[in-house]
Design a protein around this motif. Sequence first.
Motif, PDB file in Angstrom:
ATOM      1  N   GLN A   1       4.231  42.868  60.019  1.00  0.00           N
ATOM      2  CA  GLN A   1       3.905  42.872  61.440  1.00  0.00           C
ATOM      3  C   GLN A   1       4.915  42.035  62.216  1.00  0.00           C
ATOM      4  N   ARG A   2       5.075  42.361  63.479  1.00  0.00           N
ATOM      5  CA  ARG A   2       5.994  41.599  64.324  1.00  0.00           C
ATOM      6  C   ARG A   2       5.321  40.282  64.710  1.00  0.00           C
ATOM      7  N   ALA A   3       5.931  39.174  64.360  1.00  0.00           N
ATOM      8  CA  ALA A   3       5.358  37.865  64.656  1.00  0.00           C
ATOM      9  C   ALA A   3       6.454  36.819  64.589  1.00  0.00           C
ATOM     10  N   ALA A   4       6.215  35.715  65.269  1.00  0.00           N
ATOM     11  CA  ALA A   4       7.090  34.557  65.147  1.00  0.00           C
ATOM     12  C   ALA A   4       6.641  33.734  63.948  1.00  0.00           C
ATOM     13  N   TRP A   5       7.594  33.153  63.219  1.00  0.00           N
ATOM     14  CA  TRP A   5       7.288  32.297  62.075  1.00  0.00           C
ATOM     15  C   TRP A   5       8.031  30.977  62.251  1.00  0.00           C
ATOM     16  N   VAL A   6       7.291  29.876  62.161  1.00  0.00           N
ATOM     17  CA  VAL A   6       7.888  28.544  62.270  1.00  0.00           C
ATOM     18  C   VAL A   6       7.558  27.781  60.992  1.00  0.00           C
ATOM     19  N   PHE A   7       8.576  27.381  60.264  1.00  0.00           N
ATOM     20  CA  PHE A   7       8.415  26.582  59.047  1.00  0.00           C
ATOM     21  C   PHE A   7       8.920  25.180  59.348  1.00  0.00           C
ATOM     22  N   THR A   8       8.050  24.186  59.199  1.00  0.00           N
ATOM     23  CA  THR A   8       8.465  22.824  59.548  1.00  0.00           C
ATOM     24  C   THR A   8       7.921  21.812  58.562  1.00  0.00           C
ATOM     25  N   SER A   9       8.645  20.722  58.413  1.00  0.00           N
ATOM     26  CA  SER A   9       8.256  19.626  57.522  1.00  0.00           C
ATOM     27  C   SER A   9       9.197  18.460  57.798  1.00  0.00           C
ATOM     28  N   ALA A  10       8.833  17.302  57.274  1.00  0.00           N
ATOM     29  CA  ALA A  10       9.751  16.163  57.352  1.00  0.00           C
ATOM     30  C   ALA A  10      10.799  16.240  56.254  1.00  0.00           C
ATOM     31  N   THR A  11      10.627  17.191  55.317  1.00  0.00           N
ATOM     32  CA  THR A  11      11.544  17.284  54.174  1.00  0.00           C
ATOM     33  C   THR A  11      11.809  18.740  53.824  1.00  0.00           C
ATOM     34  N   LEU A  12      12.798  19.333  54.459  1.00  0.00           N
ATOM     35  CA  LEU A  12      13.212  20.697  54.124  1.00  0.00           C
ATOM     36  C   LEU A  12      14.707  20.793  53.842  1.00  0.00           C
ATOM     37  N   ALA A  13      15.499  19.950  54.499  1.00  0.00           N
ATOM     38  CA  ALA A  13      16.957  20.061  54.400  1.00  0.00           C
ATOM     39  C   ALA A  13      17.483  19.294  53.192  1.00  0.00           C
ATOM     40  N   VAL A  14      18.556  19.815  52.623  1.00  0.00           N
ATOM     41  CA  VAL A  14      19.282  19.159  51.535  1.00  0.00           C
ATOM     42  C   VAL A  14      20.722  19.003  51.992  1.00  0.00           C
ATOM     43  N   ASN A  15      21.142  17.762  52.133  1.00  0.00           N
ATOM     44  CA  ASN A  15      22.497  17.485  52.617  1.00  0.00           C
ATOM     45  C   ASN A  15      22.721  18.136  53.971  1.00  0.00           C
ATOM     46  N   GLY A  16      21.672  18.162  54.784  1.00  0.00           N
ATOM     47  CA  GLY A  16      21.773  18.685  56.139  1.00  0.00           C
ATOM     48  C   GLY A  16      21.691  20.195  56.258  1.00  0.00           C
ATOM     49  N   ARG A  17      21.440  20.891  55.143  1.00  0.00           N
ATOM     50  CA  ARG A  17      21.415  22.353  55.161  1.00  0.00           C
ATOM     51  C   ARG A  17      20.046  22.869  54.685  1.00  0.00           C
ATOM     52  N   PHE A  18      19.745  24.123  55.060  1.00  0.00           N
ATOM     53  CA  PHE A  18      18.448  24.719  54.732  1.00  0.00           C
ATOM     54  C   PHE A  18      18.578  25.925  53.800  1.00  0.00           C
ATOM     55  N   ASP A  19      19.752  26.129  53.222  1.00  0.00           N
ATOM     56  CA  ASP A  19      19.986  27.302  52.382  1.00  0.00           C
ATOM     57  C   ASP A  19      18.987  27.385  51.240  1.00  0.00           C
ATOM     58  N   HIS A  20      18.737  26.270  50.581  1.00  0.00           N
ATOM     59  CA  HIS A  20      17.856  26.256  49.422  1.00  0.00           C
ATOM     60  C   HIS A  20      16.461  26.726  49.805  1.00  0.00           C
ATOM     61  N   TYR A  21      15.943  26.218  50.912  1.00  0.00           N
ATOM     62  CA  TYR A  21      14.589  26.590  51.319  1.00  0.00           C
ATOM     63  C   TYR A  21      14.535  28.063  51.729  1.00  0.00           C
ATOM     64  N   ALA A  22      15.489  28.492  52.522  1.00  0.00           N
ATOM     65  CA  ALA A  22      15.495  29.881  52.997  1.00  0.00           C
ATOM     66  C   ALA A  22      15.598  30.864  51.836  1.00  0.00           C
ATOM     67  N   ASP A  23      16.396  30.527  50.828  1.00  0.00           N
ATOM     68  CA  ASP A  23      16.551  31.413  49.671  1.00  0.00           C
ATOM     69  C   ASP A  23      15.247  31.542  48.891  1.00  0.00           C
ATOM     70  N   GLN A  24      14.494  30.460  48.780  1.00  0.00           N
ATOM     71  CA  GLN A  24      13.247  30.502  48.013  1.00  0.00           C
ATOM     72  C   GLN A  24      12.259  31.506  48.579  1.00  0.00           C
ATOM     73  N   LEU A  25      12.218  31.632  49.893  1.00  0.00           N
ATOM     74  CA  LEU A  25      11.261  32.535  50.541  1.00  0.00           C
ATOM     75  C   LEU A  25      11.919  33.799  51.078  1.00  0.00           C
ATOM     76  N   GLY A  26      13.208  33.960  50.810  1.00  0.00           N
ATOM     77  CA  GLY A  26      13.895  35.162  51.256  1.00  0.00           C
ATOM     78  C   GLY A  26      14.054  35.241  52.760  1.00  0.00           C
ATOM     79  N   LEU A  27      14.145  34.102  53.423  1.00  0.00           N
ATOM     80  CA  LEU A  27      14.243  34.080  54.882  1.00  0.00           C
ATOM     81  C   LEU A  27      15.669  34.405  55.318  1.00  0.00           C
ATOM     82  N   THR A  28      15.799  35.415  56.147  1.00  0.00           N
ATOM     83  CA  THR A  28      17.106  35.804  56.689  1.00  0.00           C
ATOM     84  C   THR A  28      17.023  35.821  58.207  1.00  0.00           C
ATOM     85  N   GLU A  29      18.162  35.812  58.840  1.00  0.00           N
ATOM     86  CA  GLU A  29      18.236  35.802  60.303  1.00  0.00           C
ATOM     87  C   GLU A  29      17.326  34.710  60.886  1.00  0.00           C
TER      88      GLU A  29
END
Length: 655
Positions: free
Chosen positions: A394-422
């Motif tokens: 379905q068309r919806a906005a998704w916001v993923f937030t936490s105090a601990t998501l980035a690794v070395n200032g990047r979010f690649d690891h988290y996005a890859d785990q859930l298949g998040l693109t764009e």
Amino acid sequence: MSFQTAAEVLGAEGAMARCIEGFQPRAQQQEMAAAVEQAMRDEQTLVCEAGTGTGKTFAYLVPALLSGQTVIISTGTKNLQDQLFQKDLPLVRKALEMPLQTALLKGRSNYLCLYRLQVTEQEGRLASRELVHQLRRVREWAGRTDSGDITEFMDIGEDSPLWPMVTSTVDNCLGAECPSFNDCHVMRARREAAGADVVVINHHLLLADMVLREDGFGELLPTANAYIIDEAHQLPEIATHFFGQTLSGRQLFELAKDALAEFHSSAADSAALSTAADKLDYAVRDFRLALGNDSSQRQPWARLRAESKVAEQLQGLENALQALQQQLEPVAERSKGLENCLERCETQLGRLALFNAEETPDQVYWVDIYSRSFVLCCTPLNVAEPFQKRMQEQRAAWVFTSATLAVNGRFDHYADQLGLTEVRTALWDSPFDFRSHALLYAPPDMPPPNSPSYVEAVMEAAVPVLEASRGRAFLLFTSHRALKQAAALLQGRCDYPLLVQGDYPRNELLRRFREQGNAVLLGTGSFWEGVDVRGEALSCVIIDKLPFAAPDDPVLQARADALRARGGNPFMELQVPRAVIALKQGVGRLIRDIDDRGVMVLCDPRLIDKPYGQVFLNSLPPMLRTRKLELVQRFFAAQAKSDIGETVAPDALPG
């Protein structure tokens, strides 16, 4: 209201400042609110980290309420869920003067089941007088509760063995044919959620809904315009369990117990049914014993299945389920309860067959072993595909937030785990002054973490720090074994009260820690996150090792093998990012308020000696760093901020 944007609402002249005494506008909070607002407006996916003190709850609640959309907010734990619904959400709604409908929705095991309460009373097979007394109190409460939420009833601890007897599960719920269906607390909560503007849930319920929709069996949650996932760092691990198949000792025990209860109420002439239920109970116990004596561990299923005693008891378990099925079939039509037991028996036989069959390469098979139970697990090697399938339905906005998501200032690891693109990404550092208020100490001359004397070395480093801090410390360990050894080593060497995980329930340990004001608390995983101790009572956090996952974890091994086969580097792309996120959670216990001050002690020499140590350091708040104990002692003795900077700066660590 006169203010149009979320950032303005959170500004110095905004509605939040007018409503909340002492409210302090924070640029990071306003920027995050604006980003969430845009994501909701444009149906974007936003992944963002907001450091401790940002006020991320208000930063997403304000735009959520202003949007006029149907919003589902998912939190990591039921405690956070309750706090959000009972405290934060009403406060924002009051400030905005918006008459929105809100609802709190939990999994069915969190609500009193009137049918199972009645069955338990009629069965009268409680193991102690205390349970009988508790049952009477629950019956009294049942007559006055509107929600049926068991957290509302504080007279009985959440770990009481009575609760599983008076709550339902997906397995034993009778659904629309339940005699108490019209008064069902679960169905009432779902009806309220269906008509609400904002629904507060937890990650387990979010994923359960995804699985239910994927299987074509309906839905648990209303359709929403936006999903906000708080404590989002927990989601990939929870998804690992939901997008697969499991069979637990608890499910089997409850099937045997419920079949026996139905025998007494509806099939007393079928003695063979009673015998079959008893035999299943014994078979489950025998299977658990065959898995070994060590508890709280995870083992590859292929390794255990190859053991003759496990294979023998697995066959015994299958035989016991088949025997129960045979006895249930001719009597199932006598009651909805017996019919339910037969359906569960057939389902559990199907799941057991999965662990008898040849393993498929795109799945991971393992067993979680506990002191009295077990969980057989089979899950996709990669949860990104099923998660993405649900997101795109379905068309919806998704916001993923936490105090601990980035690794070395990047979010690649988290996005890859859930298949998040764009996705849009954003990172806001904590508004707290870590450079002036916190010091990172890496003790010198520490042996390798795999050294037999490592825990002793950690305690030798910790004792003088505890003397300087006058107690007021958390000692966080990566294993229960290290915790027990450390507790024994500290006895007689620490002049402050020792509180050790396992001696009391978690909440009781925290209560004593706060009240005593100079205690030393030793804990493992459950104290690394979700613990908020503000003020001087917690002025020091000591961590024994970098929190790498156990290298023999079958899920980690399978994912590492797959990554290696694709030409990747499992250590740097999988193990290090996971450990960084876990370490950031532990470090986050130290500074919880604007006036907090403290010392973070990271004992692991790999932080300094290994090249990847810099990834960890780069991912932590900007604390001043030292390797000299005397500077730690002077930090605790210092009274002015300038003293701290002058003391520490000459000895700062790399980075």
